[in-house]
Structure formats: C-alpha cells, structure tokens
Design a protein around this motif. Structure first.
Motif, PDB file in Angstrom:
ATOM      1  N   GLN A  22       0.833  -1.209   0.000  1.00  0.00           N
ATOM      2  CA  GLN A  22       0.000   0.000   0.000  1.00  0.00           C
ATOM      3  C   GLN A  22       0.866   1.256   0.000  1.00  0.00           C
ATOM      4  O   GLN A  22       0.591   2.221  -0.710  1.00  0.00           O
ATOM      5  N   ALA A  23       1.942   1.228   0.810  1.00  0.00           N
ATOM      6  CA  ALA A  23       2.841   2.387   0.870  1.00  0.00           C
ATOM      7  C   ALA A  23       3.528   2.598  -0.478  1.00  0.00           C
ATOM      8  O   ALA A  23       3.606   3.734  -0.979  1.00  0.00           O
ATOM      9  N   LEU A  24       4.024   1.523  -1.091  1.00  0.00           N
ATOM     10  CA  LEU A  24       4.705   1.643  -2.389  1.00  0.00           C
ATOM     11  C   LEU A  24       3.710   2.098  -3.462  1.00  0.00           C
ATOM     12  O   LEU A  24       4.035   2.935  -4.311  1.00  0.00           O
ATOM     13  N   ALA A  25       2.492   1.566  -3.412  1.00  0.00           N
ATOM     14  CA  ALA A  25       1.467   1.919  -4.418  1.00  0.00           C
ATOM     15  C   ALA A  25       1.169   3.413  -4.383  1.00  0.00           C
ATOM     16  O   ALA A  25       1.008   4.052  -5.422  1.00  0.00           O
ATOM     17  N   SER A  26       1.131   3.965  -3.168  1.00  0.00           N
ATOM     18  CA  SER A  26       0.786   5.389  -3.043  1.00  0.00           C
ATOM     19  C   SER A  26       1.904   6.285  -3.586  1.00  0.00           C
ATOM     20  O   SER A  26       1.692   7.457  -3.848  1.00  0.00           O
ATOM     21  N   GLN A  27       3.110   5.726  -3.758  1.00  0.00           N
ATOM     22  CA  GLN A  27       4.236   6.520  -4.265  1.00  0.00           C
ATOM     23  C   GLN A  27       4.590   6.165  -5.704  1.00  0.00           C
ATOM     24  O   GLN A  27       5.618   6.596  -6.219  1.00  0.00           O
ATOM     25  N   THR A  28       3.779   5.299  -6.332  1.00  0.00           N
ATOM     26  CA  THR A  28       4.100   4.811  -7.680  1.00  0.00           C
ATOM     27  C   THR A  28       2.935   5.140  -8.615  1.00  0.00           C
ATOM     28  O   THR A  28       1.783   4.860  -8.272  1.00  0.00           O
ATOM     29  N   PRO A  29       3.222   5.735  -9.795  1.00  0.00           N
ATOM     30  CA  PRO A  29       2.123   6.110 -10.685  1.00  0.00           C
ATOM     31  C   PRO A  29       1.411   4.902 -11.294  1.00  0.00           C
ATOM     32  O   PRO A  29       2.009   3.835 -11.452  1.00  0.00           O
ATOM     33  N   ALA A  30       0.131   5.095 -11.634  1.00  0.00           N
ATOM     34  CA  ALA A  30      -0.658   4.128 -12.417  1.00  0.00           C
ATOM     35  C   ALA A  30      -0.823   2.771 -11.756  1.00  0.00           C
ATOM     36  O   ALA A  30      -0.845   1.740 -12.423  1.00  0.00           O
ATOM     37  N   VAL A  31      -0.915   2.754 -10.430  1.00  0.00           N
ATOM     38  CA  VAL A  31      -1.114   1.484  -9.720  1.00  0.00           C
ATOM     39  C   VAL A  31      -2.528   1.456  -9.133  1.00  0.00           C
ATOM     40  O   VAL A  31      -2.929   2.381  -8.437  1.00  0.00           O
ATOM     41  N   ALA A  85       7.433  -5.422  -2.531  1.00  0.00           N
ATOM     42  CA  ALA A  85       7.089  -5.510  -1.103  1.00  0.00           C
ATOM     43  C   ALA A  85       7.464  -6.882  -0.555  1.00  0.00           C
ATOM     44  O   ALA A  85       8.002  -7.011   0.555  1.00  0.00           O
ATOM     45  N   ASP A  86       7.213  -7.931  -1.335  1.00  0.00           N
ATOM     46  CA  ASP A  86       7.539  -9.297  -0.916  1.00  0.00           C
ATOM     47  C   ASP A  86       9.055  -9.437  -0.761  1.00  0.00           C
ATOM     48  O   ASP A  86       9.551 -10.051   0.187  1.00  0.00           O
ATOM     49  N   ARG A  87       9.794  -8.853  -1.683  1.00  0.00           N
ATOM     50  CA  ARG A  87      11.253  -8.968  -1.647  1.00  0.00           C
ATOM     51  C   ARG A  87      11.854  -8.104  -0.544  1.00  0.00           C
ATOM     52  O   ARG A  87      12.886  -8.492   0.040  1.00  0.00           O
ATOM     53  N   THR A 106      10.463  -0.482  -8.231  1.00  0.00           N
ATOM     54  CA  THR A 106      10.007   0.879  -7.921  1.00  0.00           C
ATOM     55  C   THR A 106      11.075   1.661  -7.156  1.00  0.00           C
ATOM     56  O   THR A 106      11.745   1.123  -6.274  1.00  0.00           O
ATOM     57  N   PRO A 107      11.219   2.960  -7.478  1.00  0.00           N
ATOM     58  CA  PRO A 107      12.162   3.801  -6.735  1.00  0.00           C
ATOM     59  C   PRO A 107      11.842   3.813  -5.231  1.00  0.00           C
ATOM     60  O   PRO A 107      12.767   3.803  -4.404  1.00  0.00           O
ATOM     61  N   ALA A 108      10.572   3.775  -4.870  1.00  0.00           N
ATOM     62  CA  ALA A 108      10.197   3.807  -3.449  1.00  0.00           C
ATOM     63  C   ALA A 108      10.760   2.586  -2.716  1.00  0.00           C
ATOM     64  O   ALA A 108      11.231   2.693  -1.569  1.00  0.00           O
ATOM     65  N   ALA A 109      10.749   1.438  -3.342  1.00  0.00           N
ATOM     66  CA  ALA A 109      11.282   0.217  -2.709  1.00  0.00           C
ATOM     67  C   ALA A 109      12.805   0.271  -2.610  1.00  0.00           C
ATOM     68  O   ALA A 109      13.400  -0.205  -1.639  1.00  0.00           O
TER      69      ALA A 109
END
Ligand code: ADP
Ligand code: NI
Length: 220
Positions: free
Chosen positions: A38-47, A124-126, A189-192
């Motif tokens: 959820q955190a990564l999705a909020s920082q990544t476009p088009a998810v 997120a899993d990784r 993703t850059p956020a990850a």
C-alpha cells in the motif's frame, strides 16, 4: 459486495489459513507485504490500489514450495477464492497474474512483472526477504527444512533454471549469495529501492560478523 468488504473477507480468509505457519510464510509476513504494498502503491504512478491489496493478501496463498512444485496452485487458489466472493473477472485475472509471476526462480532466471501492481507486490515481498526480518525468515525456513546454518565446503550456486533452484537444499547461508544479496538490484520501484538500501547494508554487516564468529576471529 463492495471493495472494502472484499478486502475484509480476504483478510479473514488469509489470516485463518496462515495462523499456525512456522516457516516464515506466516500471517505477519502477509500483513507486512500488504502494508508495504500500500505504501509503495501510493508513491508509484498508475497502480490500482484494490488489485494491489488483493495481490498482496493472496500472493502466498498456495506457494509452489509447499505444494509439490505445482506453480499453478497459487493462481488457482486465488481465483477460487475471488470467484466465491463474486469479484469481477477482470480484477480476478489481474490478481491471478500477479501471483503467477511473483516468485523468485533462481539467480539466472529473469522474472519480469507484466503489470505495475505486480511490480509493487513483488517489491514488497522482496523487501520482506532482506534486512533483519529477511535474515530471521531465511533461518526459520532453513530450520523448517532441517538445513545447517552454514557449511564452508558447500559453495553457493547461481541457479540458471527454476528446476535447479527448486531442488536446492544447501545450507541457509548460501541462500544469501544465491538470492537475498541480489534482490536489491531487482526491485522495480524507486520507493522500494530507498527502503532496500539500509536493509541490504544490514544484511552485509550481518554476514561479515557471522563469518568472523564462525572462524572465531573475534575470540582472544
Ligand atoms: P519470496 O517471498 O521473496 O518469493 P520465497 O517465497 O521464495 O520468497 O521464500 C519465502 C521466505 O523463505 C523468504 O524469506 C526466503 O528468503 C526464504 N527462503 C526461500 N528459500 C530459502 C532457502 N533455500 N533457504 C533459506 N531461506 C529460504
Ligand atoms: Ni511472500
């Protein structure tokens, strides 16, 4: 059923399934992957957040490692569950694809994700496979399989096929060199990548100290 109710029902379903799991694939792992996604999705476009949440919650629902190598067990179990809730076919298909593509299959085997939601859930899993938690999960898994912590006589192998990776039964320390130290480079993703930096460094420090203690270099 609205999206909120579908998520709530899925949380209950997955939680009940994983409650007594001791191999590192437990409800706490699913919960961390769900929240991190959820955190990564909020920082990544088009998810799409709904597809991401369902993918995260269901990503380990029937892992091939625990289902006699059957790679379709996970996608099938997720589809059955989502069908039982009457979830739209288009959504179900997108979740199924995430689960089909998510697994690590060996260092030499590319595992591209075909959707942005899949990229987020795989990241997120990784992230949960590295850092302090990742270290703990690796040794929990090795213990579950009855493997030694380390054996300097057994060298790590860069598995270049899923078959060879599946059959691997090496000591747990090898898993760091065969997979965990390479996950940082494979994030999408850059956020990850930001989160991975500190976790990766922590793992490297752990390995340095582990090998020092193994050799008794810190004694005297
Ligand atoms: P992922 O969730 O990254 O696809 P897996 O489902 O393959 O990871 O593995 C779940 C957990 O078990 C991870 O923390 C992973 O590092 C660990 N694990 C998997 N295979 C091994 C192994 N051969 N030795 C030690 N730990 C392992
Ligand atoms: Ni997982």
């Amino acid at each position: 059923m609205d999206n909120k109710a579908i998520i709530a029902r899925t949380v209950d379903f997955v939680q009940a399934k994983f409650l007594h799991e001791g191999s590192g694939h437990d409800w706490a792992h699913i919960q961390r992957v769900w929240h991190t996604s959820q955190a990564l999705a909020s920082q990544t476009p088009a998810v799409d957040p709904f597809v991401t949440e369902l993918g995260a919650l269901l990503h380990d629902v029937a892992d091939w490692k625990f289902h006699a190598g059957d790679e379709e067990a996970g996608p099938r179990a997720a589809r059955e569950w989502l069908n039982s809730l009457g979830v739209d076919e288009a959504i179900t298909q997108r979740v199924e694809v995430i689960i089909r593509e998510i697994s690590f299959k060996g260092l030499g085997v590319p595992t591209p994700m075909s959707t942005p939601e899949g990229e987020v859930v795989q990241d997120a899993d990784r992230l949960d496979a590295i850092g302090a938690i990742g270290i703990a999960r690796a040794f929990a898994y090795g213990g579950h399989k009855g493997r030694p912590l380390h054996d300097p006589a057994i060298a790590p192998v860069a598995h270049d096929s899923f078959e060879s990776y599946k059959q691997n039964a090496a000591p747990t320390l090898n898993h760091f060199y065969e997979k965990l130290l390479h996950l940082r480079e494979r994030l999408h993703t850059p956020a990850a990548r930001v989160v991975a930096k500190e976790r990766h460094q922590f793992m490297e420090a752990f390995l340095t100290q582990f090998l020092r203690e193994w050799e008794g270099e810190d004694v005297n």
